[in-house]
Design a protein around this motif. Sequence first.
Motif, PDB file in Angstrom:
ATOM      1  N   PRO A   1       0.836  -1.208   0.000  1.00  0.00           N
ATOM      2  CA  PRO A   1       0.000   0.000   0.000  1.00  0.00           C
ATOM      3  C   PRO A   1       0.867   1.252   0.000  1.00  0.00           C
TER       4      PRO A   1
ATOM      5  N   ALA B   1      -3.290   2.121   5.342  1.00  0.00           N
ATOM      6  CA  ALA B   1      -4.267   1.139   4.879  1.00  0.00           C
ATOM      7  C   ALA B   1      -4.299  -0.052   5.831  1.00  0.00           C
ATOM      8  N   GLN B   2      -5.450  -0.696   5.893  1.00  0.00           N
ATOM      9  CA  GLN B   2      -5.639  -1.868   6.742  1.00  0.00           C
ATOM     10  C   GLN B   2      -5.833  -3.089   5.851  1.00  0.00           C
ATOM     11  N   VAL B   3      -4.902  -4.041   5.944  1.00  0.00           N
ATOM     12  CA  VAL B   3      -4.921  -5.227   5.083  1.00  0.00           C
ATOM     13  C   VAL B   3      -5.476  -6.407   5.872  1.00  0.00           C
TER      14      VAL B   3
ATOM     15  N   THR C   1      -8.138 -11.024  -0.264  1.00  0.00           N
ATOM     16  CA  THR C   1      -7.422 -10.063   0.561  1.00  0.00           C
ATOM     17  C   THR C   1      -7.785  -8.660   0.111  1.00  0.00           C
TER      18      THR C   1
ATOM     19  N   ALA D   1      -6.934  -4.370   0.906  1.00  0.00           N
ATOM     20  CA  ALA D   1      -6.265  -3.252   1.585  1.00  0.00           C
ATOM     21  C   ALA D   1      -7.255  -2.102   1.602  1.00  0.00           C
TER      22      ALA D   1
ATOM     23  N   GLN E   1      -8.195   1.553   2.560  1.00  0.00           N
ATOM     24  CA  GLN E   1      -7.580   2.846   2.870  1.00  0.00           C
ATOM     25  C   GLN E   1      -8.653   3.816   3.365  1.00  0.00           C
TER      26      GLN E   1
END
Length: 778
Positions: free
Chosen positions: A190, A213-215, A222, A224, A226
């Motif tokens: 990210p 960002a959170q993955v 999956t 990511a 943001q």
Amino acid sequence: MSSPAAPDPSRRTVLATGSALGGTLLASGLPLTQATAADRTEATPSGGDPWRSVLDDADLVWQRMPTAWYEGPFLGNGLLGSGIYAEPGAASTAVRFNIQHSEVQDHRPEFGSLFGLARLPIGHFTLEPVGAITGLDWRLSLRDAELTGTLTTDKGTLALRALIHNDRSVLAVEVTASEGERGFRWVFHPADAISPRAAFKPLPDGYQGNPPAQVADHDGITAAVQPLLAGGQHVTAWQERTRGRTRTLYAHVAHSYPRTTALGRALTAVRRTAPLPYSALAVDHRAWWHTYYRKSFLSLPDARIQRFYWIQLYKTASAARRDAPVMATSGPWLEPTPWPNTWWNLNAQLEYWLIHGSNHLELDAITRALSEFRDNLAQETPTPYRADSLGIPRTTDPQLVNGAASTLMGYGVGVPGQDPPAPEVGNLTWALHNVWLSYRHTMDRSILQDVLFPLLRKAINYYLHFLEPGPDGKLHLPATFSPEYGGDSRDCNYDLMLLTWGCRTLLDSAELLGVDDPLAPRWREVLAKRVPYPTDANGFMIGADIPFAKSHRHYSHLLAVYPLYEVTGRTPDERALIERSLAHWVGFEGALQGYTFTGAASMSALLGKGEDALGYLGELMTRFIQPNTMYQESGPVIETPLSAAQSLHDMVCQSWGGVIRVFPALPAAWADLVVHDFRTQGAFLLGARRENGATRWVRLVSEAGAPCVVRHGIAGPVDVRDGRGRPLPHTDVGDGAVQVALRKGESALITAKGDRPDLTVAPVRPNEDAPRWGLPRI
């Protein structure tokens, strides 16, 4: 170039409208003989497909690793974009697939279009082999809009195919690994969600980047996510599927504001696409691209330039669609740049010029955006003038919003005679010239009635607030700003030229639409009494207060010459003025950039100087165009290569002033050339062929029944025949031009008297070989 001997059609005639064919263009080719009733696309003499021949020849190849965005392959569909090159600092161990999207932006207008509304970087995947990379052999197929090839390492090979699907907006990369490379992996990185301008300019007070960002995994997909400080989010979702020895990555980007719905949309897109094998996914993707290219055809004997041209058609459709945002300066392939939004003082206009001649009005986002977001244009106009005026700032986001008007965060429209902000007030009128071109090339009355006339009326109205009579009895403008020279000047040519074009176009449009506009007397007064364009011994000045006296990349002081065609060299003195101004402009080295040379090429083409036009394009190619045909200054700037394609159009055909000029500015080396379904003003589709330095035939199909005057360039007496080979009445209007009455759907074929040439559409033979674009072996 002189005007035709017969009077030019009146501007009302030039603008006169008919109904377009609802976007359905004639896909047929030329008739095989003059007596053939049915039109059809003819194959090349060898039995091949001419479009496939020129497209396959134009494919970019890489036998060396690209190390930057301006060297590598690029994929896109107007929204999602990916540039592919070696991971910086890890060229032997990873290949980067950038993931960017033209809708992904911030939403903090208090920090302006340069920071708070800027496009935001998303991130990139790295393809990481098991071994060290030792070689590659890649090809970007223009025809299929796919990257194919192999990556070789000291452990084996990776065979790959990649596309960004036209409709699904999914990046799909299929990789088939040899035994030693079966452990390769994909990694997503990210990006920091901060305006790219932050790397070039100081941050505004109080501005901060968005949180990381959170993955996370979502049932095998999956994502990511943001989050944005202003609310909303953008999400990159991906999944890898294995089928035998083949593994395919599917990735999609979604953006939402102010709601947080992007995650669900991104997951759904991947969930619906990943079950499809790459080969199945490619079928309708390829079909769209194959249809796209067949809307026009151009072949010329300069192999390097011909390939460049077809790559620009690929690039344009990768970066632009009618319903996508107007292209930002980098297109969808966002990289570090001080220009992270849409620029309206030249860039957006030049980006879209080539869509007209190449017959690709389906890509016209400018007309759509100016119409859809016209209320935002009113809000960007200084408060005292909003009731009856419109303007567009130098920079905006896709919704035409600029936000805070300061030189740090954005550039407002400004007020003539005041500074700051710089009074750069002509940009909307120039953008509306693009809308006018779309109208003229389609004769679609709705463009004229619903978009051009009402918006241009208010854009010109802004000028009318400030025009004042001087002691000389002429109307004058207070000081305004000419992009990008520096300093404000009274009677600035940028604004006087746009004001003149705007008033003339409004009068003609009102007559066509049957509108008795109360402002018409004022428009006529402007045309009768406005001060002449300021000139000196060197040609056109910046304005009455500022001579042109330093190196300057922009041709803002020359718009009446090009692209407005208000000053065209009708008299010897006017031609000398153009020649003097052009030579003086390009004579200052130092600040000249790529689009300087595309503008100079088009102005040379106006004057019929094909050798000069080719020379300027040669300077562009040698000095500025990068291996993959991209262009950069401080960052990516997409308009210059695209405007070079328009310069080529201007050499091949011009249709300003109600006259279609066939092959008006070809260099001697281009003795053979063929064009098919080239779209001209008046909504004609042009086909023509040049052989051994002479025009053999010209064919025009009328989509709207507009008046048809064509300077065909065929020496001596001519035959003019309809689609069935029957003689068509025509009038010789002098200077190598004929006038033909064509109703909607009718065609005319012009040849030398008694000649029966071969009308096959086929590529011409190149004068000499040339290296492919990309990074072929040295």
